[in-house]
Motif scaffolding. Structure first.
Motif, PDB file in Angstrom:
ATOM      1  N   GLU A  15       0.835  -1.202   0.000  1.00 12.29           N
ATOM      2  CA  GLU A  15       0.000   0.000   0.000  1.00 12.29           C
ATOM      3  C   GLU A  15       0.868   1.251   0.000  1.00 12.29           C
ATOM      4  N   VAL A  16       2.096   1.085   0.474  1.00 18.43           N
ATOM      5  CA  VAL A  16       3.049   2.189   0.599  1.00 18.43           C
ATOM      6  C   VAL A  16       4.332   1.778  -0.109  1.00 18.43           C
ATOM      7  N   VAL A  17       4.920   2.710  -0.856  1.00 13.23           N
ATOM      8  CA  VAL A  17       6.227   2.491  -1.481  1.00 13.23           C
ATOM      9  C   VAL A  17       7.199   3.451  -0.817  1.00 13.23           C
ATOM     10  N   ALA A  18       8.225   2.904  -0.176  1.00 14.55           N
ATOM     11  CA  ALA A  18       9.253   3.701   0.496  1.00 14.55           C
ATOM     12  C   ALA A  18      10.508   3.664  -0.366  1.00 14.55           C
ATOM     13  N   VAL A  19      10.822   4.793  -0.982  1.00 20.43           N
ATOM     14  CA  VAL A  19      11.959   4.857  -1.898  1.00 20.43           C
ATOM     15  C   VAL A  19      13.037   5.765  -1.317  1.00 20.43           C
ATOM     16  N   LYS A  74       0.865   9.655 -10.812  1.00 16.22           N
ATOM     17  CA  LYS A  74       0.777   8.212 -11.082  1.00 16.22           C
ATOM     18  C   LYS A  74       0.507   7.439  -9.792  1.00 16.22           C
ATOM     19  N   PHE A  75       1.184   7.819  -8.715  1.00 20.55           N
ATOM     20  CA  PHE A  75       0.935   7.147  -7.437  1.00 20.55           C
ATOM     21  C   PHE A  75      -0.512   7.340  -7.018  1.00 20.55           C
ATOM     22  N   SER A  76      -1.023   8.523  -7.190  1.00 13.79           N
ATOM     23  CA  SER A  76      -2.412   8.805  -6.856  1.00 13.79           C
ATOM     24  C   SER A  76      -3.353   7.979  -7.729  1.00 13.79           C
ATOM     25  N   ASN A  77      -3.079   7.919  -9.022  1.00 11.91           N
ATOM     26  CA  ASN A  77      -3.924   7.146  -9.943  1.00 11.91           C
ATOM     27  C   ASN A  77      -4.007   5.680  -9.545  1.00 11.91           C
ATOM     28  N   TYR A  78      -2.902   5.135  -9.079  1.00 10.63           N
ATOM     29  CA  TYR A  78      -2.853   3.728  -8.693  1.00 10.63           C
ATOM     30  C   TYR A  78      -3.177   3.506  -7.217  1.00 10.63           C
ATOM     31  N   ARG A  79      -3.588   4.565  -6.535  1.00 11.79           N
ATOM     32  CA  ARG A  79      -3.966   4.508  -5.128  1.00 11.79           C
ATOM     33  C   ARG A  79      -2.873   3.895  -4.239  1.00 11.79           C
ATOM     34  N   LEU A  80      -1.662   4.353  -4.498  1.00 11.38           N
ATOM     35  CA  LEU A  80      -0.513   3.963  -3.700  1.00 11.38           C
ATOM     36  C   LEU A  80       0.021   5.188  -2.987  1.00 11.38           C
ATOM     37  N   ARG A  81       0.597   4.953  -1.816  1.00  9.89           N
ATOM     38  CA  ARG A  81       1.212   6.030  -1.058  1.00  9.89           C
ATOM     39  C   ARG A  81       2.714   6.006  -1.312  1.00  9.89           C
ATOM     40  N   LEU A  82       3.315   7.177  -1.457  1.00  6.67           N
ATOM     41  CA  LEU A  82       4.745   7.289  -1.701  1.00  6.67           C
ATOM     42  C   LEU A  82       5.412   7.930  -0.497  1.00  6.67           C
ATOM     43  N   VAL A  83       6.507   7.309  -0.074  1.00  2.28           N
ATOM     44  CA  VAL A  83       7.312   7.869   1.005  1.00  2.28           C
ATOM     45  C   VAL A  83       8.750   8.001   0.497  1.00  2.28           C
ATOM     46  N   VAL A  84       9.263   9.209   0.525  1.00  2.00           N
ATOM     47  CA  VAL A  84      10.656   9.475   0.168  1.00  2.00           C
ATOM     48  C   VAL A  84      11.440   9.411   1.470  1.00  2.00           C
TER      49      VAL A  84
END
Length: 120
Positions: A42-46, A69-79
């Motif tokens: 659900e979350v991508v930590a990059v 794109k993250f919003s479109n795919y309903r994913l959360r991004l963490v830098v």
């Protein structure tokens, strides 16, 4: 070290390796972050070092396109990591980081421990 699917407080997180391919375009994000997230994350930590410098220069539009794109795919991004040099070089980036960290879909954190605390 490969990307790992881990769980923090019941939330599945794709913890990306610092040694992975650079993310310089929307296609890179799709191929190396969003695609692998469909393992159940659900979350991508990059790590911040994987993001091309153009991501942090908001005038390029790279960040906006990737975040969309993250919003479109309903994913959360963490830098994850130190972005101080990018913050110092930009008038707009500190505002983005501050606003993003108030929400729940995009975060900028110092390390994975900070991410785990935010997910608690």
């Amino acid at each position: 070290m490969p990307d790992l699917l881990v769980e923090h407080h019941g939330v599945p997180v794709l913890a990306c390796s610092g040694e992975g391919p650079a993310i310089a375009t929307v296609q890179d994000a799709l191929d190396h972050l969003i695609g692998p997230a469909f393992q159940g994350a659900e979350v991508v930590a990059v790590p911040a070092e994987r993001l091309d410098d153009r991501f942090f220069d908001l005038s390029t539009g790279v960040a906006g396109a990737i975040l969309q794109k993250f919003s479109n795919y309903r994913l959360r991004l963490v830098v994850v990591g130190d972005i101080a040099r990018h913050l110092a070089a930009s008038a707009a980036l500190p505002d983005l980081v501050r606003e993003a960290n108030r929400g729940r879909d995009i975060w900028f954190v110092a390390d994975l421990d900070d991410l785990a605390a935010r997910l608690a």
